[in-house]
Enzyme design. Structure first.
Site, PDB file in Angstrom:
ATOM      1  N   GLY A  72       1.179  15.330  -4.076  1.00  0.00           N
ATOM      2  CA  GLY A  72       1.786  14.831  -5.308  1.00  0.00           C
ATOM      3  C   GLY A  72       3.297  14.983  -5.261  1.00  0.00           C
ATOM      4  CG  ASN A 153       2.503  21.645 -14.454  1.00  0.00           C
ATOM      5  OD1 ASN A 153       3.272  20.841 -14.988  1.00  0.00           O
ATOM      6  ND2 ASN A 153       2.933  22.721 -13.827  1.00  0.00           N
ATOM      7  CD  GLN A 181      -2.178  19.770 -13.600  1.00  0.00           C
ATOM      8  OE1 GLN A 181      -3.331  19.933 -14.003  1.00  0.00           O
ATOM      9  NE2 GLN A 181      -1.678  20.506 -12.623  1.00  0.00           N
ATOM     10  CB  SER A 201      -1.970  15.613  -6.217  1.00  0.00           C
ATOM     11  OG  SER A 201      -2.184  16.536  -5.190  1.00  0.00           O
ATOM     12  CG  HIS A 203      -4.657  19.907  -4.675  1.00  0.00           C
ATOM     13  ND1 HIS A 203      -4.442  21.123  -5.286  1.00  0.00           N
ATOM     14  CD2 HIS A 203      -3.457  19.291  -4.648  1.00  0.00           C
ATOM     15  CE1 HIS A 203      -3.142  21.230  -5.594  1.00  0.00           C
ATOM     16  NE2 HIS A 203      -2.537  20.131  -5.212  1.00  0.00           N
ATOM     17  CB  THR A 240      -1.094   9.292  12.626  1.00  0.00           C
ATOM     18  OG1 THR A 240      -0.366   8.742  13.716  1.00  0.00           O
ATOM     19  CG2 THR A 240      -2.580   9.037  12.813  1.00  0.00           C
ATOM     20  CB  CYS A 327       4.822  26.123  -7.891  1.00  0.00           C
ATOM     21  SG  CYS A 327       3.649  24.807  -8.060  1.00  0.00           S
TER      22      CYS A 327
HETATM   23  N1  PLP Z   1       3.144  17.439 -10.551  1.00  0.00           N
HETATM   24  C1  PLP Z   1       2.369  18.182 -11.336  1.00  0.00           C
HETATM   25  C2  PLP Z   1       2.346  17.927 -12.804  1.00  0.00           C
HETATM   26  C3  PLP Z   1       1.586  19.196 -10.786  1.00  0.00           C
HETATM   27  O1  PLP Z   1       0.822  19.955 -11.567  1.00  0.00           O
HETATM   28  C4  PLP Z   1       1.636  19.424  -9.388  1.00  0.00           C
HETATM   29  C5  PLP Z   1       0.866  20.531  -8.766  1.00  0.00           C
HETATM   30  O2  PLP Z   1       0.639  21.558  -9.376  1.00  0.00           O
HETATM   31  C6  PLP Z   1       2.447  18.596  -8.608  1.00  0.00           C
HETATM   32  C7  PLP Z   1       3.190  17.607  -9.210  1.00  0.00           C
HETATM   33  C8  PLP Z   1       2.527  18.757  -7.119  1.00  0.00           C
HETATM   34  O3  PLP Z   1       1.363  18.280  -6.502  1.00  0.00           O
HETATM   35  P1  PLP Z   1       1.023  18.759  -5.007  1.00  0.00           P
HETATM   36  O4  PLP Z   1       0.513  20.144  -5.113  1.00  0.00           O
HETATM   37  O5  PLP Z   1      -0.023  17.805  -4.528  1.00  0.00           O
HETATM   38  O6  PLP Z   1       2.278  18.637  -4.232  1.00  0.00           O
END
Ligand code: PLP
Length: 392
Positions: A72, A153, A181, A201, A203, A240, A327
């Site tokens: 993401g 998030n 999110q 994203s 995951h 790739t 993070c």
């Molecule tokens: N944007 C938001 C709102 C997110 O919550 C996150 C991940 O926590 C990201 C971007 C980043 O995504 P990724 O972990 O795939 O880099």
């Protein structure tokens, strides 16, 4: 030992069995490079295109508008830097975003400021909502892009995306949303919502880590390449392809959107029980909007408690939660999101984010409801300041 309770689905989610099974052959017998012309290469190419169609279908887009990325964060970087650099020669050097974006947006904006762009960081109200009229007032003839996250998030607030999309379309300004999110959890239609660029994203919705996508509306001004190299992703993003990951992304989105209303109501009911019960404790507040919030998000601040201690005690009971975004946890700075909604530093420090998903059960919620009050009480009993603040 009791089973682990995973209540941190905003940080990441478990890969579903269906997704895993669909991915496995692409990590074993189907190992061809999708750019190769022989059989196992062509199979990989076909798998990528199937996944692209799945993602497009999930967003109301066309397959040619979907570009796969490594996460993401990369999609966010690509959207903002791509548009900024494409429009700079036309004198468009202004970007509008919000104070509560993920660092993938905020730090990208900071990097663009160093390149000479100006950025307006819109404030939010006490619930974390951006005002559409604030967006309108911030627009200038130099505005290249408006970027507002679909849902936050940390506090789960869902922003007025269709209204901001309509405004931007009316004013002829491009609109990006970081929907990392929201995708797989809320219905999204890029056409109906007038979204020009959207980041996602895998995951966050039971897909694998390390794979994402950027939707780029066809026809918008965009530089030809983001990563220079080979001709992958129609020459725009070389490298790739992560075939297994992309296959997992496509399947995860398809699976997430099946029976979405039923899953949403189940998860929302569990979230509402958490909120209803935990807000009965003294000196607690719910962060984020009371109703306009992600189905699984419960974010609370407990006065007189340190978020980190709360997490450690919950961890000792095998409950996984968060006190900010994954993070930023580990850093002692209070979350920029909680400060933006007006929380004083000390209250922001005592925050707990519980994020549920469709793999959680009502029994797990009851266990969380047992554990959290005990842990909060224990920490308050040890706190040197709680005695003076509890009767205020
Ligand atoms: N944007 C938001 C709102 C997110 O919550 C996150 C991940 O926590 C990201 C971007 C980043 O995504 P990724 O972990 O795939 O880099």
């Amino acid at each position: 030992m009791s089973k682990m309770i995973y209540a941190d689905n905003a940080a990441t989610t478990q890969v579903s069995q269906r997704v895993l099974q669909k991915m496995l052959p692409w990590l074993s017998q189907h190992y061809g490079n999708p750019s190769s012309i022989y059989g196992i290469g062509r199979e990989g190419r076909a798998a990528l295109e199937e996944a692209r169609a799945q993602v497009a279908q999930g967003l109301g887009a066309e397959p040619s508008e979907i570009f796969f990325t490594a996460c993401g964060t990369e999609a966010d970087n690509w959207a903002l830097k791509g548009i900024a650099r494409a429009l700079r020669p036309k004198g468009k050097t202004h970007i509008i975003t919000t104070a509560i974006e993920h660092h993938a947006i905020l730090h990208t904006c900071a990097a663009l400021e160093k390149e000479g762009f100006s950025v307006t960081y819109l404030p939010v109200d006490q619930y974390g909502l951006v005002s559409v009229s604030d967006v309108e007032r911030a627009l200038t003839p130099a505005t290249a892009l408006v970027s507002v996250m679909f849902a936050n998030n940390e506090i789960g607030t869902v922003e007025p995306i269709p209204e901001i999309g309509a405004l931007c379309r009316r004013k002829g300004v491009l609109f990006h949303t970081d929907a990392v999110q929201a995708v797989g959890h809320l219905p999204i239609d890029v056409q109906a919502m007038n979204i020009d660029l959207l980041s996602l994203s895998a995951h966050k919705f039971h897909g694998p880590k390390g794979v994402g996508a950027l939707y780029i509306r066809k026809g918008i001004p965009f530089p030809a390449t983001f990563l220079d190299g080979g001709g992958q992703e129609r020459g725009r993003r070389a490298g790739t392809e992560n075939v297994a990951g992309i296959v997992g992304l496509g399947e995860a989105l398809t699976e997430a959107l099946e029976d979405l209303p039923e899953k949403t109501s189940r998860v929302t009911a569990m979230r509402d029980r958490l909120i209803a019960e935990l807000t009965k404790l003294p000196k607690v507040r719910l962060n984020g909007h009371p109703t306009q919030r992600l189905p699984g998000n419960c974010n609370l601040s407990f006065e007189g408690v340190e978020g980190e201690s709360l997490l450690l005690l919950l961890d000792s009971r095998d409950i996984c939660a968060s006190s900010g975004s994954a993070c930023t946890s580990g850093s002692l700075d209070p979350s920029h999101v909680l400060l933006a909604i007006g929380l004083p530093h000390e209250v922001a420090h005592g925050s707990l984010r519980l994020t549920l998903g469709d793999m959680n059960t009502p029994d797990e919620v009851e266990e969380i409801l047992q554990a959290v009050p005990q842990v909060v009480e224990r920490l308050r009993a040890m706190s040197p300041v709680w005695d003076t603040m509890k009767d205020r």
